[in-house]
Design a protein around this motif. Structure first.
Motif, PDB file in Angstrom:
ATOM      1  N   LYS A 317       0.823  -1.205   0.000  1.00 21.49           N
ATOM      2  CA  LYS A 317       0.000   0.000   0.000  1.00 21.49           C
ATOM      3  C   LYS A 317       0.859   1.257   0.000  1.00 21.49           C
ATOM      4  O   LYS A 317       1.942   1.272   0.594  1.00 21.49           O
ATOM      5  N   ARG A 319       0.500   3.848   1.687  1.00 14.97           N
ATOM      6  CA  ARG A 319       0.696   4.329   3.059  1.00 14.97           C
ATOM      7  C   ARG A 319       1.947   3.707   3.677  1.00 14.97           C
ATOM      8  O   ARG A 319       2.692   4.374   4.401  1.00 14.97           O
ATOM      9  N   TRP A 368      -1.773   7.556  -2.370  1.00 15.47           N
ATOM     10  CA  TRP A 368      -2.464   7.240  -1.112  1.00 15.47           C
ATOM     11  C   TRP A 368      -3.774   8.009  -1.003  1.00 15.47           C
ATOM     12  O   TRP A 368      -4.824   7.430  -0.728  1.00 15.47           O
TER      13      TRP A 368
END
Length: 459
Positions: A317, A319, A368
């Motif tokens: 991801k 993040r 993100w």
């Protein structure tokens, strides 16, 4: 399968982005030359960088205005060709500027062209490939600027050596050690020529932009982007379908996100712009060649980090990538301020590693937030607002600190890295609340809908 036209369009976009990376990076190794050229000290010349990034902000805002006013009547590529031509002109005339006010105007104009191309070309990729298919393309787009940043100091090195000579110690020529308001004594020129050889570093990139201005103008003339769009539609490339949420629903995500880009972009540009001069003028006492190498090391790390983000994005991801990168930048800058000035190999290591960790931060922030909410339209301006405002504010502070004590610029970079961690944490927290709120609203809506179906059955 994409057509050759689509591949060629991406090639042109990435090459222009590469040139933009050169444009940003070349200010680092030529900082002392530019301040010497117009006869001011570094702390004053750094305000010209603020003018450049104020221009970038204006140029980014100009994209939306142009698209709104033309409403598709004029091919956007014509505007890109115009700004490429203007960018070539601004670079071509830099070596002839001997007046600070004219240099300020020239750099501001160059910033406007950069901002327009930065947002406009990114919007072109998003428009043609959509939010999903464009994700790796946006990573490559931001990766290309690192390649340009890497080659700039390499190209500049022979010109710098010819102009200034190769000294074992160059600290005696640094502006911090003389108190005169006139910086013409910053560096002693060894080349007895009317035209300083360093000027060729700007003329070369000016010619580069002239060539691509002509290419993009021809592409606009034949509606090249429309042909690419038609070809992509035939292979099922999807566009963004989510509606943009009202600002009141996402404002608490966007505010810390602006802070995130404020710290990240200003940190990236601050380090890249000053590492050459800091390594020459601080107790590190680097030679011209060593300074250009450490400048290149930063950009090597930068484009390696941004390149690794392309692959990392396929299995993790955004993040996590951003969190890993922020932790890395904080660690490297803490090491730099503790050991960097006293140990040369530490400064070499940190320059490369810091560039590596900084590299993925911008595209990771974009991808993100795009997962949290749709930012492919009017909200795209948030990225350039945060980043360019950061450069406008931070670079003059960096110049003032450099004039007082060159290595203190690294303390500012460390502070920006740590503050960035705080802003990203706040953005993630706000995004989680946003997601929870939407999940609750969705559950209540589904429950209400199910009750409406059950109620008639009871009657």
């Amino acid at each position: 399968m994409w057509s050759l036209q689509a591949v060629f369009l991406l090639f042109v976009v990435y090459m222009i982005r590469l040139g933009m990376g050169y444009y940003l990076s070349i200010s680092g190794p030529t900082l002392l030359y530019l301040s010497n050229l117009v006869g001011v000290q570094v702390k004053q010349f750094s305000t010209a960088f603020s003018g450049r990034f104020a221009g970038c902000l204006f140029g980014g805002l100009l994209v939306g205005f142009v698209y709104h006013r033309t409403k598709g009547k004029i091919n956007p590529l014509y505007f890109s060709a115009f700004f490429l031509l203007l960018k070539g002109v601004t670079n071509f005339f830099v070596p002839w500027m001997t007046n600070y006010a004219l240099m300020f105007v020239m750099m501001t104009a160059g910033g406007i062209t950069f901002g327009y191309l930065d947002v406009g070309l990114q919007a072109l990729v998003l428009r043609l490939w959509g939010a999903t298919a464009s994700r790796p393309l946006i990573y490559i787009y931001h990766f290309s600027i690192g390649i340009g940043g890497f080659i700039a100091p390499i190209i500049a090195e022979p010109f710098l050596v010819e102009a200034y000579g190769e000294h074992e110690s160059n600290s005696g020529g640094c502006p911090v050690y003389n108190n005169t308001d006139n910086a013409t004594a910053n560096v002693t020129l060894t080349a007895n020529t009317t035209f300083n050889p360093v000027g060729w570093t700007f003329i070369l990139i000016g010619i580069f932009f002239f060539v691509f201005a002509a290419i993009v103008a021809v592409m606009a003339r034949v509606n090249f982007d429309e042909k690419v769009s038609t070809g992509l539609e035939t292979v099922g490339v999807a566009v963004e379908t989510r509606k943009e949420e009202p600002l009141r629903d996402v404002i608490w995500i966007f505010l810390p996100l602006i802070g995130y880009f404020f710290c990240h972009v200003s940190n990236e540009i601050l380090f890249g712009s000053f590492i050459y001069s800091v390594s020459v003028c601080s107790d590190l006492n680097f030679t011209v060649s060593e300074a250009t190498v450490i400048n290149s090391l930063y950009w090597i790390g930068f484009f390696l980090g941004r390149g690794s983000g392309i692959f990392a994005a396929s299995f993790t991801k955004p993040r996590y990538i951003a969190t890993f990168s922020i932790c890395g930048t904080c660690t490297m800058m803490i090491v730099m301020i503790i050991f960097g000035q006293s140990t040369k190999w530490v400064s070499w290591l940190v320059s490369c590693a810091h560039g590596f960790f900084v590299g993925p931060l911008y595209p990771s922030g974009v991808t993100w937030v795009s997962k949290v909410t749709n930012v492919s339209g009017k909200y795209m301006i948030l990225f350039i607002i945060g980043g360019m405002t950061g450069c406008i504010v931070i670079l003059p502070i960096g110049g003032l600190l450099f004039q007082t004590s060159p290595f203190s610029v690294m303390y500012l970079a460390a502070a920006l890295s740590c503050t960035n961690a705080v802003f990203f944490s706040l953005a993630v927290f706000a995004a989680r609340r946003h997601k929870s709120k939407h999940s609750l609203e969705k559950s209540e809506s589904e429950e209400k809908e199910s009750l409406q179906h059950i109620k008639p059955n009871k009657v």
